[in-house]
Design a protein around this motif. Structure first.
Motif, PDB file in Angstrom:
ATOM      1  N   ASP A 242      -9.130   4.056  -3.449  1.00  0.00           N
ATOM      2  CA  ASP A 242      -9.767   2.745  -3.509  1.00  0.00           C
ATOM      3  C   ASP A 242      -8.804   1.682  -4.024  1.00  0.00           C
ATOM      4  O   ASP A 242      -8.852   0.518  -3.599  1.00  0.00           O
ATOM      5  N   TYR A 243      -7.901   2.074  -4.929  1.00  0.00           N
ATOM      6  CA  TYR A 243      -6.879   1.139  -5.412  1.00  0.00           C
ATOM      7  C   TYR A 243      -5.936   0.761  -4.273  1.00  0.00           C
ATOM      8  O   TYR A 243      -5.578  -0.419  -4.109  1.00  0.00           O
ATOM      9  N   CYS A 244      -5.514   1.751  -3.489  1.00  0.00           N
ATOM     10  CA  CYS A 244      -4.607   1.483  -2.368  1.00  0.00           C
ATOM     11  C   CYS A 244      -5.252   0.534  -1.360  1.00  0.00           C
ATOM     12  O   CYS A 244      -4.586  -0.352  -0.815  1.00  0.00           O
TER      13      CYS A 244
ATOM     14  N   GLU B 190     -13.901  -6.754  -7.153  1.00  0.00           N
ATOM     15  CA  GLU B 190     -12.634  -6.139  -7.558  1.00  0.00           C
ATOM     16  C   GLU B 190     -11.497  -6.616  -6.664  1.00  0.00           C
ATOM     17  O   GLU B 190     -10.355  -6.764  -7.107  1.00  0.00           O
TER      18      GLU B 190
ATOM     19  N   ALA C 123       1.882   1.923  -3.481  1.00  0.00           N
ATOM     20  CA  ALA C 123       0.749   2.402  -4.281  1.00  0.00           C
ATOM     21  C   ALA C 123       0.427   3.860  -3.952  1.00  0.00           C
ATOM     22  O   ALA C 123       0.148   4.667  -4.844  1.00  0.00           O
TER      23      ALA C 123
ATOM     24  N   MET D  16      -1.724   6.461  -6.565  1.00  0.00           N
ATOM     25  CA  MET D  16      -2.870   5.691  -7.011  1.00  0.00           C
ATOM     26  C   MET D  16      -4.119   6.162  -6.243  1.00  0.00           C
ATOM     27  O   MET D  16      -4.008   6.669  -5.120  1.00  0.00           O
TER      28      MET D  16
ATOM     29  N   ARG E 151       0.831  -1.202   0.000  1.00  0.00           N
ATOM     30  CA  ARG E 151       0.000   0.000   0.000  1.00  0.00           C
ATOM     31  C   ARG E 151       0.864   1.250   0.000  1.00  0.00           C
ATOM     32  O   ARG E 151       0.538   2.239  -0.673  1.00  0.00           O
TER      33      ARG E 151
ATOM     34  N   GLU F  34       0.336  -4.611 -10.129  1.00  0.00           N
ATOM     35  CA  GLU F  34       0.133  -5.212  -8.804  1.00  0.00           C
ATOM     36  C   GLU F  34       1.179  -6.279  -8.533  1.00  0.00           C
ATOM     37  O   GLU F  34       1.730  -6.359  -7.428  1.00  0.00           O
TER      38      GLU F  34
ATOM     39  N   LEU G 211      -7.573  -1.680  -2.116  1.00  0.00           N
ATOM     40  CA  LEU G 211      -7.651  -2.987  -2.765  1.00  0.00           C
ATOM     41  C   LEU G 211      -6.336  -3.744  -2.658  1.00  0.00           C
ATOM     42  O   LEU G 211      -6.322  -4.946  -2.367  1.00  0.00           O
TER      43      LEU G 211
ATOM     44  N   MET H 198      -8.178  -8.572  -8.146  1.00  0.00           N
ATOM     45  CA  MET H 198      -6.800  -8.159  -7.925  1.00  0.00           C
ATOM     46  C   MET H 198      -6.013  -9.244  -7.209  1.00  0.00           C
ATOM     47  O   MET H 198      -4.839  -9.486  -7.520  1.00  0.00           O
TER      48      MET H 198
END
Length: 354
Positions: A189-191, A244, A181, A186, A178, A277, A193, A248
């Motif tokens: 929400d990506y972090c 999601e 990311a 990023m 994280r 990822e 995930l 991932m």
């Protein structure tokens, strides 16, 4: 809605007399805001305290009511605010046009006070119900996502317990991932995930025989063939899913042993053909493995681990991501200290808050 707080009605009309009439009808029950121009109405609707409903005239200079309504409905922040057209244009085609643009109702001038009060009350009630249902759905979705996240973390720890005394590896490397990311800017929400899905990176080790996984010495060529199947096993365990998070997790499980120069496994991907990822997790995973004591090795110093990762930038690791990781070392070391190796009993106690 809190019944003690007045809801806000935005009245939009370029004629002061019309504004005074509507404000007089509604002021006893609601907080009334006024806009004499379309752009002012858009600004108020898009403010930190948007109105709960908008009464909108159609015939205005510069920007008419139809255009205002269209812009409101195009903006995700304002598109759900109910709009009632209040206008002298009473033809069927005028009403049809208004409804097609997203208005919820249509009141013709001269207005009837009981009609205005009834229509506003009705549509505010419907809007309140809609927002309450949205809140319930959001709460339920968050609860389900939290449950899914906890299951994934615990499955990741289960895999680590097969070849790691505490399973804290998945906690640390998830946070390292994280951090990378976030440094790449990023989306949040990506972090989240990548934090939640990283623990599943080695879930495929569940399918590797203990005689290979726990072997204290070097693996034979045949044993390495078996060991290198764990990314595919992991991807198979996770399977296909609309989530999601699980999508991932599958990518990470399958690609975290790929190498920048194409010498990794299972598919020999290289460079940016490796999903980002997988490239992020590769660095986080190796750094933690190097700096953690295992039954077959002592922990490396942080300096030695960083030196090795920098040396392998461009061969094993994405060289740009290595630079990012090194630049975030203070944050990485905070995580390393916070989630230091500890006892199984302490881990069980931490699970409820992690």
């Amino acid at each position: 809605m809190n019944s003690d707080v007045k809801q806000t009605v935005l009245v939009v009309d370029d004629t002061p007399e019309n504004v005074d009439v509507l404000a007089g009808i509604l002021r006893a029950e609601y907080k009334v805001k006024v806009a004499m121009k379309g752009q002012k109405a858009l600004d108020l609707a898009n403010s930190e305290t948007p109105p709960d409903i908008i009464l909108l005239d159609i015939m205005m200079p510069e920007m008419d009511g139809y255009e205002v309504c269209k812009k409101l409905k195009e903006n995700p922040k304002t598109n759900r605010i109910p709009v009632i057209f209040v206008t002298a244009k009473g033809e069927v085609e005028d009403e049809t046009n208004g409804f097609e643009l997203g208005a919820v109702d249509y009141i013709t001038k001269p207005v009837s006070p009981p009609v205005v009060q009834a229509r506003v009350k009705t549509h505010l009630s419907l809007y309140d119900q809609e927002r309450y249902l949205d809140h319930l759905v959001a709460e339920r979705t968050a609860a389900l996502e939290s449950t899914r996240m906890q299951i994934i973390r615990r499955l990741g720890r289960a895999a680590e317990f097969k070849d790691n005394e505490t399973g804290m590896h998945v906690v640390r490397m998830s946070h390292y991932s994280r951090i990378i990311a976030e440094a790449l800017e990023m989306p949040e929400d990506y972090c989240e995930l990548i934090l939640g899905s990283a623990p599943m990176h080695d879930i495929g080790k569940i399918g590797i025989p203990d005689r290979i996984l726990l072997k204290p010495g070097r693996l034979t060529d045949e044993e390495w063939v078996s060991m290198r199947t764990h990314p595919v096993i992991g991807a198979t365990i996770i399977g296909e899913h609309d989530s999601e998070l699980l999508k991932m997790a599958k990518v990470i499980a399958l690609t975290h042993h790929e190498k920048w120069d194409g010498s990794g496994y299972p598919n020999g991907l290289s460079g940016e053909a490796i999903p980002i990822e997988g490239r992020i997790i590769a660095i986080a995973d190796v750094f933690d493995a190097l700096t953690t004591e295992r039954p077959y090795k002592k922990a490396w110093t942080v300096e030695d681990a960083i030196a090795t990762i920098e040396k392998d930038a461009g061969t094993h690791f994405d060289p740009e991501l290595v630079k990012v990781f090194v630049s975030q070392l203070p944050k990485v070391l905070e995580v390393k200290a916070r989630y230091a190796e500890t006892s199984v009993e302490q881990i069980a106690a931490m699970a409820a808050v992690d």
